[in-house]
Scaffold this motif. Structure first.
Motif, PDB file in Angstrom:
ATOM      1  N   LEU A 261       0.744  -1.422  -0.117  1.00 36.80           N
ATOM      2  CA  LEU A 261      -0.083   0.003   0.174  1.00 36.80           C
ATOM      3  C   LEU A 261       1.073   1.178  -0.130  1.00 36.80           C
ATOM      4  CD1 LEU A 261      -2.856   1.219   0.088  1.00 36.80           C
ATOM      5  CD2 LEU A 261      -2.714   1.108   2.604  1.00 36.80           C
ATOM      6  N   LEU A 262       1.743   1.178   0.825  1.00 41.53           N
ATOM      7  CA  LEU A 262       2.903   2.226   0.770  1.00 41.53           C
ATOM      8  C   LEU A 262       3.469   2.629  -0.473  1.00 41.53           C
ATOM      9  CD1 LEU A 262       4.207   4.578   2.585  1.00 41.53           C
ATOM     10  CD2 LEU A 262       5.946   2.950   3.178  1.00 41.53           C
ATOM     11  N   GLU A 263       3.818   1.660  -0.976  1.00 45.77           N
ATOM     12  CA  GLU A 263       4.620   1.918  -2.394  1.00 45.77           C
ATOM     13  C   GLU A 263       3.521   2.378  -3.412  1.00 45.77           C
ATOM     14  OE1 GLU A 263       7.885   1.680  -3.332  1.00 45.77           O
ATOM     15  OE2 GLU A 263       8.649   0.223  -2.093  1.00 45.77           O
ATOM     16  N   ARG A 264       2.350   2.025  -3.417  1.00 52.30           N
ATOM     17  CA  ARG A 264       1.316   2.492  -4.434  1.00 52.30           C
ATOM     18  C   ARG A 264       1.026   3.996  -4.069  1.00 52.30           C
ATOM     19  NH1 ARG A 264      -1.465  -2.388  -3.132  1.00 52.30           N
ATOM     20  NH2 ARG A 264      -3.122  -1.265  -2.023  1.00 52.30           N
ATOM     21  N   GLU A 265       1.170   4.308  -2.999  1.00 55.78           N
ATOM     22  CA  GLU A 265       0.823   5.872  -2.744  1.00 55.78           C
ATOM     23  C   GLU A 265       1.748   6.871  -2.277  1.00 55.78           C
ATOM     24  OE1 GLU A 265      -3.459   4.472  -0.311  1.00 55.78           O
ATOM     25  OE2 GLU A 265      -1.800   5.661   0.810  1.00 55.78           O
ATOM     26  N   LEU A 266       3.032   6.325  -2.118  1.00 58.05           N
ATOM     27  CA  LEU A 266       4.290   7.386  -1.856  1.00 58.05           C
ATOM     28  C   LEU A 266       5.424   6.810  -2.545  1.00 58.05           C
ATOM     29  CD1 LEU A 266       3.971   8.210   1.975  1.00 58.05           C
ATOM     30  CD2 LEU A 266       3.989   9.855  -0.073  1.00 58.05           C
ATOM     31  N   ARG A 267       6.326   7.880  -3.094  1.00 55.93           N
ATOM     32  CA  ARG A 267       7.576   7.499  -3.786  1.00 55.93           C
ATOM     33  C   ARG A 267       8.524   7.374  -2.982  1.00 55.93           C
ATOM     34  NH1 ARG A 267       8.897  12.046  -7.535  1.00 55.93           N
ATOM     35  NH2 ARG A 267       6.888  11.465  -8.592  1.00 55.93           N
ATOM     36  N   LEU A 268       9.177   5.924  -2.716  1.00 53.72           N
ATOM     37  CA  LEU A 268      10.200   5.615  -1.885  1.00 53.72           C
ATOM     38  C   LEU A 268      11.646   5.683  -2.622  1.00 53.72           C
ATOM     39  CD1 LEU A 268       8.639   2.810   0.236  1.00 53.72           C
ATOM     40  CD2 LEU A 268       8.225   5.454   0.537  1.00 53.72           C
ATOM     41  N   THR A 269      12.594   5.970  -1.603  1.00 51.40           N
ATOM     42  CA  THR A 269      13.921   5.792  -2.303  1.00 51.40           C
ATOM     43  C   THR A 269      14.460   4.476  -1.621  1.00 51.40           C
ATOM     44  OG1 THR A 269      14.978   7.007  -0.393  1.00 51.40           O
ATOM     45  CG2 THR A 269      14.300   8.122  -2.313  1.00 51.40           C
TER      46      THR A 269
END
Length: 758
Positions: A261-269
């Motif tokens: 869910l996090l990867e779908r909603e925010l851009r992570l490094t």
């Protein structure tokens, strides 16, 4: 040839599965002997073929247990000893404690899998742990780390847990926190009146999830203290929590139930992913550009383009995550400014007006801790610790040479910590908070006493800040009299500088180091309020070589709460129109009168940030510490150094011309330059002035500390401007804010001349 060896391992080696690991390795190499914890670490006796013993030591040092950290190791041959087998023997306490303590570890993948596996006997058991994970410092009463030295001692292992504990091939072999639903910790759900709501254990988290989805606020006891939780996608509920918690603007931490869910909603490094899945599992500040989701952004982080994100790090949070489809608020269980609550009754009495429901458990929390908080800069991915607590405290892994002197450092005031050297190591407490709050002060004094109790040592020397009115200074003075110890004062910004010198082992290097110490406030050697300081260090001597030109410190602590006062203090006649929009005519007359009579001056960069934020219409009143500076950085998404301009240069006097800088910035603002470009140029000006000061004094090694260096855009600019011509040093294992002051006080006392003894 058969020989016997004695091996001693020091470091983070207790509560991490070290003895079981040693046992299995010794059996694999056909060695006999014993392994046990002692006050200095792990002691191992080995008998067998010499080549096997040397292979044992090599493998142990090169591939230790995953959450251990070896500091030193010794292996020496001893008189031949005859053992029938290899065994783990109980720890014996024979002398004072001399080892590193063990922080809490996030739940490991194996345990996380077990509690979600319906065929596993730990299915739905939220306190599932093993040698690789679980609470450690949170439950520590004393050391060595054995079950009977923790708050889990009251839960006697059932036969199945006991079998795991004694099985060398089991992951829970000698796991001191081992328990299950038959013998372990129990939970209960109550309403705001304290009435227990009866649900089967298997249905508890499903019910909690339903309540959160319905808009409830829940006080949830985690392994290190209570969290206040609610649906992060529900604006009304989040705002209701803000109102009840008395936290108008400070951002809330957000717990995501899954990486998917996090990867779908925010851009992570990659740095974000590593931190969010690490054993420390801190809150990570992440930019929300291109956010795709349904979070109540305005209510969660008012005015900010960044979010504080965390992932489940205990079995409690992991099970909860399985029964929610949305992110939830997971903020410290307290009122704004108070310490995190960990006692069941205290929580119910204190938060009854805040929470709709309570989830308690019956495991005592010995050392309550907030969640740690980190951020990475956008361009160079430089890590900055904003709050050092759960997962990091109370260890420090660098070297500090204190000789035999036992030192207790009382730190600062707003972001207090305590440092202690009772032996060969330094211990730094978790973040404690603002000592103006009575409950924080009580926990502060309890922590100091707890350190002395755990190590059974009294300090020879107590170190305090030079500010006479700090609560930490007052308590240090009282404790010094009570214990008849030496008392030394350490200037606030010199302690900051010493913290970086200590972290990077720079005290005994050749050549000078320039310290750039910028923050909001600190009592200066001349009686003024410092905060924009340049120092040089060489051969045990710290000298002040420059600072921001002084301006008036107005209305005491009110100046830090109202950025508009900093603007008024730095303003001249051409800013009258701007001031008239922020003050009544009566206020302006009063403050101008105060300013004419004022004798107290400041060099604070923090207050300069406040003035710029007020001038640009970003913030006139702080509702939490550093709000104006955070909002200021928040208004710049990216920068181009080639497009930045400098608002001031270093004059021959060697001090930064503060009022000229602000005047030139104001002219840009009056001429219609965009707010984003002005902020970028402001930060560029500060960064450029650092290197002008370095060149003036012919110093190329630069050390930075103080709360201003939580500004990751400024850090990126410094790194970019430095190139290969300068060597930059920042706090790396500690926060640059006042949390590092206790550590700096200790380093200053040990390595620097000029101690001021009371």
């Amino acid at each position: 040839m058969i020989k016997s060896f004695k091996v001693i391992i020091t470091g983070q080696v207790q509560g991490v599965g070290f003895r079981p690991y040693v046992y299995v390795l010794a059996k694999q190499l056909d060695l006999t002997g014993t392994v046990s914890n002692n006050e200095e670490g792990v002691i191992i006796y080995l008998t067998g073929k010499e080549e096997n013993i040397r292979s044992f030591v090599s493998q142990l040092i090169e591939n230790p247990p995953k959450v251990s950290r070896i500091n030193t190791h010794t292996a020496r041959e001893i008189v031949l000893k005859d053992y029938e087998d290899f065994s783990i023997i109980p720890s014996k306490k024979g002398s004072k404690l001399n080892l590193q303590l063990t922080p809490d570890f996030a739940i490991c993948p194996d345990c996380a899998g077990e509690i979600l596996d319906a065929s596993n006997r730990r299915y739905n058991y939220p306190f599932t742990t093993c040698v690789n994970c679980g609470p450690r410092w949170a439950i520590t009463n004393t050391f060595p780390f054995e079950r009977n030295h923790t708050s889990i001692v009251e839960f006697t292992m059932c036969p199945e847990c006991e079998r795991e504990y004694t099985d060398p091939l089991d992951r829970r072999f000698h796991s001191q926190t081992n328990s299950c639903s038959k013998c372990g910790i129990g939970m209960e759900l109550t309403d705001s009146q304290g009435e227990i709501l009866q649900y089967l254990e298997t249905e508890l988290f499903e019910k909690i999830g339903e309540l959160l989805k319905s808009g409830a606020i829940i006080a949830l006891k985690n392994t290190s203290g209570y969290l206040l939780c609610c649906d992060a996608t529900n604006p009304e509920t989040v705002q209701r929590l803000r109102d009840k918690k008395n936290r108008p603007n400070k951002p809330f931490a957000i717990l995501y139930p899954s990486f998917d869910l996090l990867e779908r909603e925010l851009r992570l490094t990659n740095k974000h992913r590593e931190a969010l899945s690490s054993a420390e599992r801190p809150i990570v500040i992440i930019q929300k550009e291109a956010y795709k989701g349904s979070l109540a952004l305005k209510e969660l982080a008012p005015g900010l383009n960044q979010l504080g994100i965390m992932m489940p790090y205990t079995g409690i949070l992991q099970l909860l995550a399985e029964h929610i489809s949305m992110p939830i608020v997971a903020t410290s269980g307290n009122f704004h400014g108070s310490p995190i609550i960990s006692d069941n009754e205290d929580c119910f009495q204190t938060l009854q007006s805040v929470a709709d429901y309570f989830v308690h458990h019956n495991m005592p929390v010995s050392n309550p801790q907030d969640d740690s908080l980190v951020k990475f800069s956008s361009k160079f991915h430089h890590e900055v610790i904003f709050r050092r607590s759960r997962g990091y405290a109370p260890n420090y892994f660098g070297k500090v040479h204190s000789g035999k002197e036992k030192i207790l450092a009382m730190g600062g005031h707003l972001k207090s910590t305590i440092g202690f050297i009772p032996n060969d190591y330094i211990y730094l407490s978790q973040y404690l908070g603002n000592l103006d709050n009575y409950d924080v002060y009580t926990r502060f004094t309890q922590t100091a006493n707890r350190f002395m109790e755990i190590f059974e040592q009294k300090p020879d020397t107590i170190l305090v800040d030079s500010h006479p009115e700090y609560q930490s200074t007052q308590f240090g003075k009282e404790l010094s009299k009570e214990l008849s110890t030496n008392l030394f004062h350490v200037q606030h910004h010199k302690a900051h500088f010493a913290s970086v010198l200590g972290e990077h082992d720079l005290f005994e290097r050749d050549g000078p180091v320039m310290g750039v110490i910028w923050d909001g406030t600190g009592y200066g050697d001349d009686g003024n309020i410092w905060g924009g300081e340049f120092f040089s260090y060489q051969d045990g001597q710290i000298d002040r070589i420059g600072h921001l030109q002084y301006f008036d410190w107005l209305a005491g602590d009110k100046m830090a709460r109202e950025p508009r006062l900093s603007l008024l203090s730095l303003s001249d006649n051409h800013m009258e129109d701007t001031l008239s929009r922020k003050f009544t005519s009566q206020e302006i007359n009063i403050y101008k009168s105060i300013r004419e009579r004022n004798k107290l001056k400041t060099s604070s960069v923090g207050r300069l940030f406040d003035a710029v934020a007020s001038l640009l219409g970003i913030c006139d009143y702080n509702t939490y510490e550093g709000e104006a500076a955070i909002l200021l950085e928040n208004n710049i998404k990216e920068y181009d150094l080639s497009a930045c301009k400098s608002y001031a240069s270093l004059p021959d006097t060697g001090n930064i011309p503060t009022q000229l800088l602000l005047k030139n910035l104001y002219n840009d603002y009056a001429n219609g330059t965009s707010r984003e470009n002005i902020i970028a140029s402001f930060l560029y000006t500060l960064a450029h002035l650092v290197f002008e000061m370095a060149d003036k004094h012919k110093i190329s090694d630069l050390a930075f500390s103080g709360g201003v260096f939580q500004n990751t855009t400024l850090i990126d600019m410094l790194i970019e401007l430095a190139g290969t011509n300068y060597k930059l040093y920042f706090n790396r294992n500690l926060s640059p804010n006042d949390e590092n002051v206790s550590f700096g006080q200790i380093n200053y006392h040990i390595y620097c001349s000029g101690n001021k003894k009371q």
